[in-house]
Design an enzyme around this catalytic site. Sequence first.
Site, PDB file in Angstrom:
ATOM      1  N   ARG A  97       4.661  -0.017 -11.259  1.00 46.50           N
ATOM      2  CA  ARG A  97       3.737   1.130 -11.176  1.00 46.50           C
ATOM      3  C   ARG A  97       4.459   2.457 -11.313  1.00 46.50           C
ATOM      4  O   ARG A  97       3.830   3.496 -11.483  1.00 46.50           O
ATOM      5  CB  ARG A  97       2.922   1.056  -9.882  1.00 46.50           C
ATOM      6  CG  ARG A  97       1.805   0.020 -10.013  1.00 46.50           C
ATOM      7  CD  ARG A  97       1.159  -0.302  -8.716  1.00 46.50           C
ATOM      8  NE  ARG A  97       0.284   0.745  -8.223  1.00 46.50           N
ATOM      9  CZ  ARG A  97      -0.484   0.613  -7.145  1.00 46.50           C
ATOM     10  NH1 ARG A  97      -0.476  -0.520  -6.483  1.00 46.50           N
ATOM     11  NH2 ARG A  97      -1.257   1.600  -6.749  1.00 46.50           N
ATOM     12  N   HIS A 145       1.936  -3.571 -15.723  1.00 52.46           N
ATOM     13  CA  HIS A 145       0.980  -2.543 -15.298  1.00 52.46           C
ATOM     14  C   HIS A 145       0.660  -1.612 -16.470  1.00 52.46           C
ATOM     15  O   HIS A 145      -0.482  -1.200 -16.654  1.00 52.46           O
ATOM     16  CB  HIS A 145       1.550  -1.769 -14.121  1.00 52.46           C
ATOM     17  CG  HIS A 145       0.613  -0.745 -13.584  1.00 52.46           C
ATOM     18  ND1 HIS A 145      -0.595  -1.069 -13.034  1.00 52.46           N
ATOM     19  CD2 HIS A 145       0.709   0.601 -13.537  1.00 52.46           C
ATOM     20  CE1 HIS A 145      -1.207   0.044 -12.667  1.00 52.46           C
ATOM     21  NE2 HIS A 145      -0.436   1.062 -12.963  1.00 52.46           N
ATOM     22  N   ASP A 161     -10.476   0.888 -13.447  1.00 46.89           N
ATOM     23  CA  ASP A 161     -10.315   2.305 -13.786  1.00 46.89           C
ATOM     24  C   ASP A 161     -10.260   2.436 -15.309  1.00 46.89           C
ATOM     25  O   ASP A 161     -10.361   1.447 -16.036  1.00 46.89           O
ATOM     26  CB  ASP A 161      -9.074   2.918 -13.115  1.00 46.89           C
ATOM     27  CG  ASP A 161      -7.788   2.164 -13.428  1.00 46.89           C
ATOM     28  OD1 ASP A 161      -7.731   1.495 -14.473  1.00 46.89           O
ATOM     29  OD2 ASP A 161      -6.837   2.250 -12.626  1.00 46.89           O
ATOM     30  N   LYS A 183     -12.234   6.271 -11.373  1.00 49.73           N
ATOM     31  CA  LYS A 183     -11.430   6.292 -10.140  1.00 49.73           C
ATOM     32  C   LYS A 183     -10.287   7.292 -10.226  1.00 49.73           C
ATOM     33  O   LYS A 183      -9.679   7.448 -11.283  1.00 49.73           O
ATOM     34  CB  LYS A 183     -10.854   4.882  -9.941  1.00 49.73           C
ATOM     35  CG  LYS A 183      -9.811   4.737  -8.855  1.00 49.73           C
ATOM     36  CD  LYS A 183      -9.216   3.326  -8.831  1.00 49.73           C
ATOM     37  CE  LYS A 183      -7.746   3.333  -9.196  1.00 49.73           C
ATOM     38  NZ  LYS A 183      -7.089   2.023  -9.100  1.00 49.73           N
ATOM     39  N   GLY A 190      -7.252  -1.330  -1.713  1.00 45.70           N
ATOM     40  CA  GLY A 190      -8.110  -0.141  -1.696  1.00 45.70           C
ATOM     41  C   GLY A 190      -9.018  -0.031  -2.919  1.00 45.70           C
ATOM     42  O   GLY A 190     -10.202   0.291  -2.793  1.00 45.70           O
TER      43      GLY A 190
HETATM   44  C1  R5P Z   1      -4.248   0.684 -10.701  1.00 46.09           C
HETATM   45  O1  R5P Z   1      -3.818   1.453 -11.529  1.00 46.09           O
HETATM   46  C2  R5P Z   1      -4.111  -0.799 -10.814  1.00 46.09           C
HETATM   47  O2  R5P Z   1      -4.653  -1.280 -11.967  1.00 46.09           O
HETATM   48  C3  R5P Z   1      -4.703  -1.469  -9.610  1.00 46.09           C
HETATM   49  O3  R5P Z   1      -6.063  -1.143  -9.506  1.00 46.09           O
HETATM   50  C4  R5P Z   1      -4.010  -1.030  -8.372  1.00 46.09           C
HETATM   51  O4  R5P Z   1      -2.638  -1.181  -8.548  1.00 46.09           O
HETATM   52  C5  R5P Z   1      -4.457  -1.790  -7.172  1.00 46.09           C
HETATM   53  O5  R5P Z   1      -3.829  -1.276  -6.045  1.00 46.09           O
HETATM   54  P1  R5P Z   1      -4.574  -1.218  -4.651  1.00 46.09           P
HETATM   55  O6  R5P Z   1      -4.989  -2.622  -4.340  1.00 46.09           O
HETATM   56  O7  R5P Z   1      -3.518  -0.699  -3.695  1.00 46.09           O
HETATM   57  O8  R5P Z   1      -5.707  -0.275  -4.767  1.00 46.09           O
END
Ligand code: R5P
Length: 327
Positions: A97, A131, A175, A198, A232
């Site tokens: 990330r 990612h 997103d 988002k 989240g």
């Molecule tokens: C966001 O950019 C990713 O695609 C995932 O939605 C994100 O990494 C999920 O992370 P969390 O479960 O902490 O919201």
Amino acid sequence: MQGELIVFSGSSHPALARAIADRLGVPLGESEVLKFSNENLMVRIKDNVRERDVFVVQTSSPPVNDHLVETLIFLDALRYASAARITAVLPYFPYCRSDKKDEPRISIAARLVAELLVAAGADRVLTMDLHSPQIQGFFRIPVDQLLAAPVFMDYFKDVLFREEPKEDFVLVMGDHGAAKQFGYYADELDLPVAIMDKFRPNHSEKPVIRQVIGNVADKACLIIDDEIASGGTLVEAADMLSRSGARRILAAAVHPILSGNALKKLLESPIERFILGNTVPVAEKILGHGDRFVVLDLASLFAEAIRSIHSGSSISALFPPSVRRKA
Ligand code: R5P
């Protein structure tokens, strides 16, 4: 064709490494990792790897930093042991990330990891659902990025679309990035898409979802995402979908990190089923909740890719047809 193939497991996910070796019909190579009282690690390769085609399976799961350093030391040990070619098999890529400098004075840690892997001895990398796909560009060595989609889509077709007609479903992207990244699911499955608008203020684990773009009322909503970390994103997405009249909510994610109290949050959410990959160890975390969690085995995809890399044949058959066409 390289020297004889051999697969090793780091200590992060032995079950997946074993499953990959089983699919390949080879025993796992023998190695040991020692941790001294000063926390220094030592990796000893017990098999002869001279002139062999070596694959090391190591995912990014807690303790993430220990596992990363172990990977580097593993690669270094293999290099010193005269392996002919070393492929780092990283089902969930470390620090994926951290892929851009979108704030002042921060590191691009995924690029740093790429440089460290190469410095330690990796000749190739095999990974899955990065990612962001541009992480491949951080390397000057070949990187094969597998997609878990064929296995997930088989489950959707064989199970979900038998529970209720496919026409009732809408794919929900977590997103805008996911919408771009996973657009091929909609092409392959011929399903409509809705997108979560988002944003994540100050790296908060509670992202804000401003609206859902697309029609979800009275639909079976299947959220597609690359990973679940804090949970989240899914919790907020499910809340928005419920408020928008969704009839059912399901979620699919390749890398189920489930950090902190993610499991508790997910269990309290209206999401009725979580369809997960096994790129990180997840079985023990979800023990006792088998009715809501389905774990799909991705070992065969890795085994087939390793077979192709070893024999020098194309891996394109492992991708969904619409992605293959773009190749
Ligand atoms: C966001 O950019 C990713 O695609 C995932 O939605 C994100 O990494 C999920 O992370 P969390 O479960 O902490 O919201």
